[in-house]
Design a protein around this motif. Structure first.
Motif, PDB file in Angstrom:
ATOM      1  N   ASN A  54       0.835  -1.207   0.000  1.00 34.64           N
ATOM      2  CA  ASN A  54       0.000   0.000   0.000  1.00 34.64           C
ATOM      3  C   ASN A  54       0.869   1.257   0.000  1.00 34.64           C
ATOM      4  N   TYR A  55       1.924   1.249   0.793  1.00 33.99           N
ATOM      5  CA  TYR A  55       2.818   2.403   0.857  1.00 33.99           C
ATOM      6  C   TYR A  55       3.532   2.610  -0.476  1.00 33.99           C
ATOM      7  N   VAL A  56       3.986   1.523  -1.084  1.00 26.77           N
ATOM      8  CA  VAL A  56       4.652   1.625  -2.387  1.00 26.77           C
ATOM      9  C   VAL A  56       3.687   2.169  -3.434  1.00 26.77           C
ATOM     10  N   SER A  57       2.442   1.669  -3.407  1.00 25.90           N
ATOM     11  CA  SER A  57       1.428   2.124  -4.355  1.00 25.90           C
ATOM     12  C   SER A  57       1.142   3.613  -4.186  1.00 25.90           C
ATOM     13  N   ILE A  58       1.099   4.062  -2.948  1.00 26.77           N
ATOM     14  CA  ILE A  58       0.839   5.483  -2.686  1.00 26.77           C
ATOM     15  C   ILE A  58       1.975   6.344  -3.218  1.00 26.77           C
ATOM     16  N   LEU A  59       3.203   5.952  -2.943  1.00 30.68           N
ATOM     17  CA  LEU A  59       4.358   6.746  -3.356  1.00 30.68           C
ATOM     18  C   LEU A  59       4.527   6.772  -4.873  1.00 30.68           C
ATOM     19  N   LYS A  60       3.947   5.798  -5.573  1.00 30.94           N
ATOM     20  CA  LYS A  60       3.999   5.783  -7.030  1.00 30.94           C
ATOM     21  C   LYS A  60       2.811   6.491  -7.671  1.00 30.94           C
ATOM     22  N   SER A 249      -6.700  11.154   1.969  1.00 36.53           N
ATOM     23  CA  SER A 249      -6.856  10.043   2.907  1.00 36.53           C
ATOM     24  C   SER A 249      -8.324   9.808   3.242  1.00 36.53           C
ATOM     25  N   TYR A 250      -9.066  10.883   3.449  1.00 39.55           N
ATOM     26  CA  TYR A 250     -10.493  10.767   3.761  1.00 39.55           C
ATOM     27  C   TYR A 250     -11.265  10.118   2.611  1.00 39.55           C
ATOM     28  N   LEU A 251     -10.993  10.558   1.398  1.00 42.45           N
ATOM     29  CA  LEU A 251     -11.707  10.008   0.240  1.00 42.45           C
ATOM     30  C   LEU A 251     -11.388   8.527   0.044  1.00 42.45           C
ATOM     31  N   GLN A 252     -10.116   8.163   0.176  1.00 40.91           N
ATOM     32  CA  GLN A 252      -9.745   6.754   0.031  1.00 40.91           C
ATOM     33  C   GLN A 252     -10.439   5.880   1.068  1.00 40.91           C
ATOM     34  N   THR A 253     -10.547   6.393   2.294  1.00 36.35           N
ATOM     35  CA  THR A 253     -11.091   5.581   3.380  1.00 36.35           C
ATOM     36  C   THR A 253     -12.610   5.550   3.380  1.00 36.35           C
ATOM     37  N   PHE A 254     -13.242   6.706   3.292  1.00 39.48           N
ATOM     38  CA  PHE A 254     -14.681   6.780   3.530  1.00 39.48           C
ATOM     39  C   PHE A 254     -15.524   6.944   2.263  1.00 39.48           C
ATOM     40  N   SER A 255     -14.919   7.345   1.157  1.00 36.23           N
ATOM     41  CA  SER A 255     -15.663   7.430  -0.096  1.00 36.23           C
ATOM     42  C   SER A 255     -15.437   6.201  -0.964  1.00 36.23           C
ATOM     43  N   ASN A 258     -11.619   2.088   0.699  1.00 30.35           N
ATOM     44  CA  ASN A 258     -10.358   1.337   0.638  1.00 30.35           C
ATOM     45  C   ASN A 258      -9.611   1.595   1.946  1.00 30.35           C
ATOM     46  N   PHE A 259      -9.939   0.817   2.971  1.00 31.13           N
ATOM     47  CA  PHE A 259      -9.381   1.050   4.289  1.00 31.13           C
ATOM     48  C   PHE A 259      -7.875   0.780   4.334  1.00 31.13           C
ATOM     49  N   GLY A 260      -7.401  -0.164   3.547  1.00 26.29           N
ATOM     50  CA  GLY A 260      -5.973  -0.464   3.532  1.00 26.29           C
ATOM     51  C   GLY A 260      -5.162   0.700   3.002  1.00 26.29           C
ATOM     52  N   LEU A 261      -5.526   1.209   1.818  1.00 22.50           N
ATOM     53  CA  LEU A 261      -4.818   2.324   1.204  1.00 22.50           C
ATOM     54  C   LEU A 261      -5.008   3.604   2.017  1.00 22.50           C
ATOM     55  N   GLY A 262      -6.230   3.830   2.485  1.00 24.69           N
ATOM     56  CA  GLY A 262      -6.498   5.025   3.283  1.00 24.69           C
ATOM     57  C   GLY A 262      -5.723   5.023   4.592  1.00 24.69           C
ATOM     58  N   SER A 263      -5.611   3.840   5.228  1.00 23.20           N
ATOM     59  CA  SER A 263      -4.844   3.747   6.480  1.00 23.20           C
ATOM     60  C   SER A 263      -3.370   3.997   6.240  1.00 23.20           C
ATOM     61  N   ALA A 264      -2.844   3.495   5.126  1.00 20.31           N
ATOM     62  CA  ALA A 264      -1.439   3.735   4.802  1.00 20.31           C
ATOM     63  C   ALA A 264      -1.189   5.224   4.585  1.00 20.31           C
ATOM     64  N   MET A 265      -2.116   5.884   3.901  1.00 21.42           N
ATOM     65  CA  MET A 265      -1.959   7.314   3.670  1.00 21.42           C
ATOM     66  C   MET A 265      -2.059   8.088   4.985  1.00 21.42           C
ATOM     67  N   THR A 266      -2.962   7.645   5.859  1.00 18.55           N
ATOM     68  CA  THR A 266      -3.082   8.271   7.174  1.00 18.55           C
ATOM     69  C   THR A 266      -1.793   8.117   7.963  1.00 18.55           C
ATOM     70  N   TYR A 267      -1.170   6.964   7.842  1.00 17.93           N
ATOM     71  CA  TYR A 267       0.071   6.727   8.571  1.00 17.93           C
ATOM     72  C   TYR A 267       1.206   7.590   8.029  1.00 17.93           C
ATOM     73  N   ILE A 268       1.226   7.842   6.737  1.00 17.32           N
ATOM     74  CA  ILE A 268       2.234   8.735   6.167  1.00 17.32           C
ATOM     75  C   ILE A 268       2.064  10.140   6.739  1.00 17.32           C
ATOM     76  N   ILE A 269       0.811  10.597   6.819  1.00 18.22           N
ATOM     77  CA  ILE A 269       0.540  11.906   7.423  1.00 18.22           C
ATOM     78  C   ILE A 269       0.958  11.898   8.890  1.00 18.22           C
ATOM     79  N   LEU A 270       0.681  10.797   9.581  1.00 23.46           N
ATOM     80  CA  LEU A 270       1.052  10.669  10.989  1.00 23.46           C
ATOM     81  C   LEU A 270       2.566  10.769  11.166  1.00 23.46           C
ATOM     82  N   ILE A 271       3.321  10.152  10.269  1.00 22.03           N
ATOM     83  CA  ILE A 271       4.782  10.200  10.352  1.00 22.03           C
ATOM     84  C   ILE A 271       5.286  11.630  10.149  1.00 22.03           C
ATOM     85  N   VAL A 272       4.719  12.325   9.155  1.00 25.08           N
ATOM     86  CA  VAL A 272       5.130  13.711   8.904  1.00 25.08           C
ATOM     87  C   VAL A 272       4.812  14.588  10.108  1.00 25.08           C
TER      88      VAL A 272
END
Length: 290
Positions: A54-60, A249-255, A258-272
């Protein structure tokens, strides 16, 4: 006696510890677990462990970088405006006047209003048809037709940055004002005797001594800018043009569910945000040498 005091300390810390574990640490752990899975509610049977895919997919994904640069521009503009105007407002509030208390109350109003209220209020100001700004500019003859303020990527991102900065400037001003008032007056008296100007006293005394507080408020402001959501939604909705990391992140998760991709994006924001938080923690207890 010491054992009883120790038990009392642990007993008093227990309620907050339970709250922190239940509302902070547990969701963080669960979100990280989701980010390592292919988890889409539209295909519930396809749930499987995929590691860091999921993280690799997001970064690409070009869409991620589009939203990243939107968030980055907001971050830079909000930090610059909050720092400069926050210092200016703090200097004004530091002047001893009969209406100092009233000015303080007025300055805090933007900070006290909920973000969604700020966003809606500024949307009416920048509304292309009957917004206050267009009516004012038409009235004084600066423009001859209404300006579409909320159209285009640059306009929306810039206006969202202004609204976010407007909400954060009072916090910066209040913290910096407290730092200014803690500076010993003897330093200014000695500088006055030496013939220093007001500008020189600011750069040689005030600014260096409020620097730790400035770092703290700008770090907090940076975290707020990274997590901006309500202002963007209030101004332009969930459109692709103004999409930020949080909205993505909101759109991926709740629209798109895609909880997997949305959670990965949330975690990237959390790291920043966490990296910015480390700067905050490092400077919040820094002592100032007068």
């Amino acid at each position: 006696m010491k054992d009883n005091k120790r038990r009392l300390v642990f007993l008093m810390l227990l309620p907050m510890s339970v709250i922190m574990i239940g509302l902070v640490f547990y969701p963080i752990a669960v979100t990280f677990g989701y980010s390592l899975h292919q988890m889409k509610l539209t295909a519930p049977t396809a749930d499987e462990f995929i590691g860091l895919e999921n993280y690799v997919s997001i970064l690409k994904d070009p869409g991620f970088w589009y939203s990243f640069w939107n968030s980055f521009v907001i971050l830079v503009v909000v930090v610059v405006l909050s720092g400069i105007i926050g210092i200016a407002v703090a200097l004004l509030l530091n002047i001893d006047t009969p209406i100092k208390g009233l000015l303080m109350a007025i300055a805090i109003i933007p900070w006290a209003l909920p973000p969604i209220v700020n966003g809606v209020m500024w949307r009416w100001i920048f509304h292309p048809s009957y917004g206050f700004l267009n009516k004012f500019l038409l009235g004084v003859g600066v423009i001859d037709q209404p300006v579409q303020w909320l159209s285009g990527r640059f306009n929306i991102i810039l206006i969202a940055s202004l609204v976010t900065a407007w909400r954060n400037i009072p916090f910066c001003a209040v913290v910096l004002l407290a730092a200014m008032q803690s500076i010993p007056q003897q330093l200014y008296e000695a500088a006055t005797i030496d013939g220093s100007s007001k500008m020189k006293m600011f750069w040689m005394i005030t600014f260096p001594l409020i620097m730790p507080s400035l770092v703290v408020v700008l770090t907090s402001t940076s975290i707020t800018a990274i997590n901006v959501f309500d202002e963007i939604v209030s101004l332009s909705g969930y459109g692709d043009v103004s999409k930020t990391l949080m909205i993505n992140s909101y759109l991926q998760t709740f629209s798109f569910l895609n909880f997997g991709l949305g959670s990965a994006m949330t975690y990237i924001i959390l790291i920043v945000a966490g990296l910015l938080g480390l700067v905050y923690i490092k400077n919040v207890y820094k002592e100032v040498d007068y």
